[in-house]
Scaffold this motif. Structure first.
Motif, PDB file in Angstrom:
ATOM      1  N   THR A   7       0.835  -1.204   0.000  1.00 32.15           N
ATOM      2  CA  THR A   7       0.000   0.000   0.000  1.00 32.15           C
ATOM      3  C   THR A   7       0.868   1.252   0.000  1.00 32.15           C
ATOM      4  O   THR A   7       0.568   2.230  -0.700  1.00 32.15           O
ATOM      5  CB  THR A   7      -0.943   0.003   1.221  1.00 32.15           C
ATOM      6  N   ARG A  10       2.143   1.770  -3.455  1.00 28.31           N
ATOM      7  CA  ARG A  10       1.081   2.252  -4.353  1.00 28.31           C
ATOM      8  C   ARG A  10       0.775   3.735  -4.136  1.00 28.31           C
ATOM      9  O   ARG A  10       0.205   4.378  -5.009  1.00 28.31           O
ATOM     10  CB  ARG A  10      -0.165   1.406  -4.189  1.00 28.31           C
ATOM     11  N   ASP A  14       1.393   4.058  -9.328  1.00 23.64           N
ATOM     12  CA  ASP A  14       0.238   3.236  -9.688  1.00 23.64           C
ATOM     13  C   ASP A  14       0.754   2.048 -10.488  1.00 23.64           C
ATOM     14  O   ASP A  14       1.344   2.227 -11.551  1.00 23.64           O
ATOM     15  CB  ASP A  14      -0.737   4.073 -10.521  1.00 23.64           C
ATOM     16  N   THR A  15       0.577   0.861  -9.954  1.00 25.25           N
ATOM     17  CA  THR A  15       1.107  -0.326 -10.599  1.00 25.25           C
ATOM     18  C   THR A  15       0.076  -1.439 -10.611  1.00 25.25           C
ATOM     19  O   THR A  15      -0.787  -1.500  -9.732  1.00 25.25           O
ATOM     20  CB  THR A  15       2.398  -0.818  -9.910  1.00 25.25           C
ATOM     21  N   ASP A  19       0.365  -7.738  -4.778  1.00 26.21           N
ATOM     22  CA  ASP A  19       0.974  -7.449  -3.478  1.00 26.21           C
ATOM     23  C   ASP A  19       2.187  -8.325  -3.198  1.00 26.21           C
ATOM     24  O   ASP A  19       3.181  -7.854  -2.649  1.00 26.21           O
ATOM     25  CB  ASP A  19      -0.044  -7.632  -2.353  1.00 26.21           C
ATOM     26  N   ALA A  56       9.197   1.692  -5.521  1.00 28.27           N
ATOM     27  CA  ALA A  56       8.474   2.326  -6.628  1.00 28.27           C
ATOM     28  C   ALA A  56       9.421   2.660  -7.775  1.00 28.27           C
ATOM     29  O   ALA A  56       9.086   2.474  -8.950  1.00 28.27           O
ATOM     30  CB  ALA A  56       7.763   3.589  -6.137  1.00 28.27           C
TER      31      ALA A  56
END
Length: 119
Positions: A7, A10, A14-15, A19, A56
């Protein structure tokens, strides 16, 4: 041990990765941070943020975003280098070193032996 969650990642990017895959990336980045002797003094929130930003960045440059654009069904997503630059700047602000950011890792070096032709 990793403190960030999928989370958290994210929030940075945005992927479409699941998880489980994101968690593996986070754990890898946590180990990279632990190995880097030049990163220190991070409190838990900063450590969590750094793990999320580095994960990220890894996703943006190596996994589901390696191409400059991606066609998914009827939607096309375009990714700009500016978002990668922003992630690098955020990571730098949190204390990431060049090694963690992958800067200089691609510098090519070579050793060349030249035989003595005199004589």
């Amino acid at each position: 041990m990793a403190t960030a969650t999928p989370t958290d990642v994210r929030l940075e990017i945005d992927t479409n990765l699941g998880d489980e895959k994101i968690q593996k990336v986070i754990e890898r980045k946590a180990r990279d941070i632990d190995r880097d002797d030049n990163v220190g003094g991070l409190d838990e929130p900063d450590r969590c943020d750094l793990e999320a930003v580095l994960a990220a960045l890894h996703i943006a440059t190596k996994l589901d975003r390696a191409a400059s654009s991606q066609q998914v069904g009827n939607a096309q997503k375009s990714y700009e280098e500016s978002s990668v630059d922003e992630l690098r700047a955020d990571a730098r602000r949190l204390g990431a070193t060049d090694e963690l950011l992958g800067i200089g890792a691609m510098n090519k070096t070579a050793s060349i032996g030249v035989p003595d032709t005199r004589g």
